[in-house]
Design a protein around this motif. Structure first.
Motif, mmCIF file in Angstrom:
data_model
loop_
_atom_site.group_PDB
_atom_site.id
_atom_site.type_symbol
_atom_site.label_atom_id
_atom_site.label_comp_id
_atom_site.label_asym_id
_atom_site.label_seq_id
_atom_site.Cartn_x
_atom_site.Cartn_y
_atom_site.Cartn_z
ATOM 1 N N ALA A 327 0.832 -1.200 0.000
ATOM 2 C CA ALA A 327 0.000 0.000 0.000
ATOM 3 C C ALA A 327 0.868 1.252 0.000
ATOM 4 N N LYS A 328 0.349 2.288 -0.632
ATOM 5 C CA LYS A 328 1.068 3.566 -0.705
ATOM 6 C C LYS A 328 1.391 4.100 0.682
ATOM 7 N N GLN A 329 0.401 4.040 1.593
ATOM 8 C CA GLN A 329 0.629 4.597 2.926
ATOM 9 C C GLN A 329 1.672 3.797 3.712
ATOM 10 N N THR A 330 1.764 2.491 3.431
ATOM 11 C CA THR A 330 2.784 1.677 4.091
ATOM 12 C C THR A 330 4.176 2.073 3.626
ATOM 13 N N LEU A 331 4.333 2.236 2.312
ATOM 14 C CA LEU A 331 5.627 2.647 1.780
ATOM 15 C C LEU A 331 6.040 3.995 2.367
ATOM 16 N N GLN A 332 5.110 4.936 2.401
ATOM 17 C CA GLN A 332 5.448 6.268 2.897
ATOM 18 C C GLN A 332 5.757 6.248 4.397
ATOM 19 N N ALA A 333 5.052 5.405 5.138
ATOM 20 C CA ALA A 333 5.330 5.303 6.574
ATOM 21 C C ALA A 333 6.676 4.619 6.834
ATOM 22 N N TRP A 334 7.088 3.723 5.918
ATOM 23 C CA TRP A 334 8.345 2.995 6.090
ATOM 24 C C TRP A 334 9.555 3.917 5.923
ATOM 25 N N LEU A 335 9.363 5.068 5.314
ATOM 26 C CA LEU A 335 10.451 6.021 5.140
ATOM 27 C C LEU A 335 11.105 6.380 6.471
ATOM 28 N N ALA A 336 10.298 6.464 7.522
ATOM 29 C CA ALA A 336 10.823 6.845 8.835
ATOM 30 C C ALA A 336 11.707 5.763 9.434
ATOM 31 N N HIS A 337 11.568 4.531 8.936
ATOM 32 C CA HIS A 337 12.342 3.411 9.484
ATOM 33 C C HIS A 337 13.511 3.017 8.588
ATOM 34 N N ALA A 338 13.385 3.257 7.277
ATOM 35 C CA ALA A 338 14.413 2.797 6.343
ATOM 36 C C ALA A 338 15.528 3.814 6.154
ATOM 37 N N ASN A 339 15.208 5.089 6.294
ATOM 38 C CA ASN A 339 16.215 6.147 6.152
ATOM 39 C C ASN A 339 16.961 6.017 4.822
ATOM 40 N N SER A 340 16.202 6.002 3.718
ATOM 41 C CA SER A 340 16.781 5.796 2.390
ATOM 42 C C SER A 340 16.427 6.956 1.474
ATOM 43 N N GLU A 341 17.415 7.607 0.899
ATOM 44 C CA GLU A 341 17.177 8.695 -0.046
ATOM 45 C C GLU A 341 16.525 8.162 -1.325
ATOM 46 N N GLU A 342 16.914 6.960 -1.719
ATOM 47 C CA GLU A 342 16.338 6.365 -2.927
ATOM 48 C C GLU A 342 14.841 6.125 -2.754
ATOM 49 N N LEU A 343 14.459 5.572 -1.599
ATOM 50 C CA LEU A 343 13.042 5.321 -1.335
ATOM 51 C C LEU A 343 12.279 6.633 -1.224
ATOM 52 N N ASN A 344 12.900 7.629 -0.655
ATOM 53 C CA ASN A 344 12.261 8.941 -0.549
ATOM 54 C C ASN A 344 12.007 9.523 -1.937
ATOM 55 N N ALA A 345 12.941 9.329 -2.850
ATOM 56 C CA ALA A 345 12.768 9.811 -4.222
ATOM 57 C C ALA A 345 11.619 9.081 -4.915
ATOM 58 N N ILE A 346 11.511 7.773 -4.684
ATOM 59 C CA ILE A 346 10.400 6.994 -5.255
ATOM 60 C C ILE A 346 9.071 7.528 -4.731
ATOM 61 N N SER A 347 9.016 7.780 -3.439
ATOM 62 C CA SER A 347 7.784 8.243 -2.809
ATOM 63 C C SER A 347 7.327 9.589 -3.346
ATOM 64 N N ASN A 348 8.276 10.421 -3.738
ATOM 65 C CA ASN A 348 7.939 11.787 -4.160
ATOM 66 C C ASN A 348 7.665 11.929 -5.648
ATOM 67 N N ASP A 349 7.778 10.840 -6.398
ATOM 68 C CA ASP A 349 7.507 10.877 -7.836
ATOM 69 C C ASP A 349 6.286 10.001 -8.123
ATOM 70 N N GLY A 350 5.188 10.626 -8.513
ATOM 71 C CA GLY A 350 3.925 9.899 -8.656
ATOM 72 C C GLY A 350 3.999 8.709 -9.581
ATOM 73 N N ASP A 351 4.544 8.882 -10.779
ATOM 74 C CA ASP A 351 4.607 7.782 -11.747
ATOM 75 C C ASP A 351 5.525 6.662 -11.250
ATOM 76 N N THR A 352 6.679 7.035 -10.717
ATOM 77 C CA THR A 352 7.616 6.034 -10.206
ATOM 78 C C THR A 352 7.005 5.275 -9.034
ATOM 79 N N LEU A 353 6.287 5.989 -8.186
ATOM 80 C CA LEU A 353 5.649 5.352 -7.038
ATOM 81 C C LEU A 353 4.611 4.333 -7.482
ATOM 82 N N ARG A 354 3.762 4.710 -8.455
ATOM 83 C CA ARG A 354 2.743 3.771 -8.936
ATOM 84 C C ARG A 354 3.376 2.536 -9.558
#
Length: 601
Positions: A327-354
């Motif tokens: 789920a989108k909300q799970t990925l975004q919530a995991w940012l606080a635990h993973a501390n990954s710039e790559e994952l943060n970039a995925i989360s902030n790009d709509g097409d890449t996230l989908r």
């Protein structure tokens, strides 16, 4: 209407006076009676004043209209709950399917709730199509006196998340209506969001609409109310059914795994129509729960709290939470635990996230972007497990207290690792005959056989999309329907993937199935699909449409349904002599008239 008599007997009416009052109000509608009660109450407060000015009379409680547009039933179910809550608050509420609502009535509305899902690629559900189009047309009236609230249902993994709700909000606002509360866009796990919105919206509407004597006076509901009897078993209270048969129906060399599943509904009282879906509450794979716990170094026996209930982490992961799809909300919530710039970039790009959400599952996220989390914190990251809907592949006219499904296994590889869908894996790999399963019926009034049994139908159902058409044929045979029936079926190979081949050939032999066109994409060098067969038969397809045929499509939404729609457009242009826009308008009118119906996913 029940009225408490005052203690002062001097206030009573004589028999003659009472009879005159009865005669005077005998022809009043419920709304007129409500107005009259307000008028008389105001007169009594004025001490019998002879002031005849209507403007000085206190306004009676008004009416709330609740409109819903629903493709599979979720929006309808939410609307029914909102209407029941409104009634309990003393608010007179009319609950109306948008398909049954006269758009011009909007100019007379003062308080409105809109509850709608989104269909396909941001399209309105079939129920909402006419009203949606009307609001964007030059005929739409100014709505300066209208107060409204919009609740949109959708799935954030799709690009046009809650688009229809957004459209209604924008269109109503552009016409001058005022939102009493900001629109809410609900994801698949929407129960708590809906509850909060419902409370706030009705609190605001109650200020204008609650009757001070609601505990005494119960006004009849308007004739537009579309009341539906509620079964004993539902999504919230499923029936524990028994699996009768679970049999693979694709060949041993097929690239696909498809099962025919038969389920016993004896003693449930559940009834369904062809075109409905069976909701099933899946259970997650124990092996997957163990793999997640190992990956995160969690104790499966640890106690966690979920919706106020204490239970083990194992039970939470297997029975209560979504641990397969990401789920989108799970990925975004995991940012606080993973501390990954790559994952943060995925989360902030709509097409890449989908793209990421569609390609990977939860376990992939945790593997690729590791982090530390406690048992309770992990549970808090995950959305609730939701039921899955499967098109019913049987008619109760034929199978009585059974229900049949056609289930394809969702399996694929993700970076070399095997992945399986939650519900299809549960039904195919973990359920056997005599096992029990929680089920309910999800009615779908947007996928129905014609009322007139002489009406011809065209059915396009490749792969497991053929399921509801098996039900259609059983129904038409059992009821002696004389309308012509034409099926377009497609899959990879004739020898391995022709689902229910013997049944279709039997229907052709008996004459029930008038025409059968098949497309097996891998049986020749050039791939052939159902849309190609449609275009080959374009002249006859258009002729059937012109003589009143209903057209049905079931199966993959992302590609097949779009290709079939485009094929229809081209057929209408070529054989109907229309422009592309005229062809689209032709199909849109078929949808509004319930002659072009889709069950796509």
């Amino acid at each position: 209407m029940l009225v408490k008599a005052p203690n002062d007997t001097s206030a009573s009416l004589s028999q003659d006076e009472l009879q005159r009052l009865k005669n005077a109000t005998a022809q009043y509608s419920p709304l007129q009676l409500a107005w009259a009660s307000g008028y008389l109450a105001a007169k009594s407060e004025q001490g019998g004043s002879n002031d005849n000015s209507i403007g000085s009379v206190a306004k009676p409680a008004g009416k709330l209209t609740i409109l819903f547009g629903s493709q599979t039933g979720n929006a309808k179910a939410v609307a029914q709950k909102v209407a029941a809550d409104a009634s309990s608050r003393g608010i007179k509420a009319d609950l109306v399917n948008m398909a049954d609502y006269k758009p011009k009535s909007l100019k007379s509305e003062t308080h409105l709730i809109v509850i709608t899902s989104t269909n396909g690629e941001g399209e309105p559900p079939d129920d909402a199509l006419a009203l949606h189009e009307f609001l964007g047309s030059k005929r739409a009236p100014k709505l300066a006196s209208l107060q409204y609230s919009v609740l949109a249902l959708g799935d954030s993994s799709y690009e046009f998340f809650c688009q229809t709700g957004k459209d209604f909000d924008q269109k109503l606002s552009a016409l001058g209506a005022k939102a009493v509360i900001e629109r809410i866009d609900c994801d698949v796990d929407y129960q708590q969001q809906v509850a909060n919105w419902q409370q706030k919206s009705l609190d605001l509407f109650a200020e204008d609409l609650s009757s001070p004597s609601a505990d005494v006076v119960q006004l009849p509901l308007d004739g537009q109310l579309n009341s539906t009897s509620v079964s004993e078993y539902s999504k919230e209270k499923p029936f524990l059914a028994t699996v009768l048969e679970n049999q693979k129906i694709t060949g041993r060399d097929s690239n696909k795994v498809v099962h025919h599943v038969e389920i016993d509904l004896t003693d449930s009282g559940l009834t369904y129509q062809v075109g409905d879906a069976l909701g099933i509450w899946p259970k997650n794979d124990n092996g997957l729960a163990q793999a997640l716990a190992t990956l995160l170094s969690l104790d499966l026996q640890a106690q966690v709290e979920l919706a106020g209930e204490k239970l083990s982490l194992t039970q939470a992961l297997v029975e209560k939470l979504e641990i397969t799809a990401l789920a989108k909300q799970t990925l975004q919530a995991w940012l606080a635990h993973a501390n990954s710039e790559e994952l943060n970039a995925i989360s902030n790009d709509g097409d890449t996230l989908r793209q990421y959400l569609n390609r990977y599952q939860l376990i992939d996220l945790l593997t690729q972007y590791p982090g530390k989390v406690s048992e309770q914190a992990f549970v808090d990251l995950l959305p609730a497990l939701t039921p899955r809907l499967y098109s019913i592949a049987s008619s109760q006219q034929e199978v009585e207290e059974e229900v049949h499904l056609t289930v394809g296994l969702l399996n694929f590889e993700s970076d070399g690792e095997a992945r399986t869908g939650c519900a299809s894996g549960y039904l195919i790999e973990r359920l056997n005959a005599d096992d029990e399963i929680d089920v309910f019926i999800e009615h779908n009034n947007n996928f129905r056989l014609p009322d007139n049994t002489d009406t011809p139908i065209i059915m396009v159902g490749p792969g497991t999309g053929v399921a509801p058409f098996r039900a259609f044929m059983q129904e038409r045979e059992a009821t002696g329907a004389e309308g012509e029936n034409w099926l377009f079926f497609g899959d990879q190979t004739f020898t391995q993937d022709f689902l229910y081949q013997v049944e279709w050939q039997g229907y052709v032999k008996s004459g029930l199935l008038t025409k059968l066109d098949v497309a097996f994409s891998r049986d020749q060098v050039e791939k052939v699909y159902v849309q190609h067969k449609l275009k080959q038969q374009g002249e006859q397809v258009f002729a059937w449409l012109e003589k009143g045929a209903h057209f049905y499509v079931c199966g993959d939404m992302s590609k097949m349904a779009k290709d079939v729609h485009q094929a229809l457009v081209e057929i209408i242009i070529e054989h109907g002599g229309k422009s592309e826009q005229q062809a689209e308008d032709y199909l849109k009118q078929l949808r509004i008239n319930k002659r072009y119906q889709k069950d796509v996913y």
